[in-house]
Design an enzyme around this catalytic site. Sequence first.
Site, PDB file in Angstrom:
ATOM      1  N   ASP A  45       0.577  -1.174   0.084  1.00 61.44           N
ATOM      2  CA  ASP A  45      -0.066  -0.027  -0.140  1.00 61.44           C
ATOM      3  C   ASP A  45       0.471   1.131  -0.045  1.00 61.44           C
ATOM      4  O   ASP A  45       1.882   1.201   0.574  1.00 61.44           O
ATOM      5  CB  ASP A  45      -0.510   0.143   1.615  1.00 61.44           C
ATOM      6  N   ASP A  46       0.059   2.401  -0.590  1.00 64.58           N
ATOM      7  CA  ASP A  46       0.658   4.226  -0.536  1.00 64.58           C
ATOM      8  C   ASP A  46       1.355   4.305  -1.255  1.00 64.58           C
ATOM      9  O   ASP A  46       2.023   5.498  -0.502  1.00 64.58           O
ATOM     10  CB  ASP A  46       1.153   3.979   1.049  1.00 64.58           C
ATOM     11  N   HIS A  96      -6.208   2.925  -3.945  1.00 67.97           N
ATOM     12  CA  HIS A  96      -6.060   2.655  -2.457  1.00 67.97           C
ATOM     13  C   HIS A  96      -6.598   4.099  -2.739  1.00 67.97           C
ATOM     14  O   HIS A  96      -5.809   4.792  -1.425  1.00 67.97           O
ATOM     15  CB  HIS A  96      -4.670   2.569  -1.914  1.00 67.97           C
ATOM     16  N   HIS A 100      -4.920   9.748   0.559  1.00 70.40           N
ATOM     17  CA  HIS A 100      -5.361   8.558   1.494  1.00 70.40           C
ATOM     18  C   HIS A 100      -5.891   9.157   2.808  1.00 70.40           C
ATOM     19  O   HIS A 100      -5.525   8.978   4.010  1.00 70.40           O
ATOM     20  CB  HIS A 100      -3.499   8.619   1.927  1.00 70.40           C
ATOM     21  N   HIS A 187       4.094  -2.268   2.735  1.00 71.73           N
ATOM     22  CA  HIS A 187       3.990  -1.227   2.410  1.00 71.73           C
ATOM     23  C   HIS A 187       4.989  -0.543   1.444  1.00 71.73           C
ATOM     24  O   HIS A 187       5.861  -1.183   2.107  1.00 71.73           O
ATOM     25  CB  HIS A 187       4.044  -0.099   3.568  1.00 71.73           C
TER      26      HIS A 187
END
Length: 236
Positions: A45-46, A96, A100, A187
């Site tokens: 993720d991210d 995603h 965020h 991540h």
Amino acid sequence: SIQPTPSSSDETSIQPTPSSSDETIKEEVTIEEPTNKKYVALTYDDGPTPGVTTKILEILRLNDSNATFFVLGQRAERFPDIVLEAYLDGNEIGNHGYDHTSFRNLSHNQIMQQIHDTDKIIFDIIGVQPTFIRPPYGATSSQMATKIDRPIAMWNIDSRDWQIIPDSVIIDNIMSNLSDGSIILLHDLHSRSARISKYVIPIIIEEDYTIVSLEQLFEIQKAKVEPGKLYYKVNK
């Protein structure tokens, strides 16, 4: 991989005729595929993040593995070449959200705007709309998933690589909970995650698991992908 096309000389070359002794000793050998193969989906993720995502891609290539990268729209906009590299390597690109922001702090229209904007950015880079949504922080509910009406990819193994804890704890978080169909959360935002990946990916493989993307895991497990559903693990 692309196999070389045989040249015309290859196609017309004369193969030696086997002797009668060769023919009598030939046997057809049937190799049975093992039926107890185990598969896990590795997800990041991210990102994308220069120097981190690119290092993870290198590690995946060296270990003949694939993963799913849940990218943020605003970072994919900044680093489209990394997203494209990941996709061309055979990895999956997931959505995603754009920046965020927790979906719990947004209205339904704002959530859908985050998803739509990121879908468009990803599509403009790789020419494919992502199948899976992963809400930032995993902040979602069954009711929210139904309204989003897309498959929501969660996880059953949180490596906790984002916490200030020893690498050994992160690795144990993964290995002690591993089972067929697991979805592992990592991540690609911080360099330690690349370091962890370099160590833990070979260990997972040594435990007789094949590391695949989410879409590959669903296909292998013959599991149905349905919009509006939350997926923590993928079983046959």
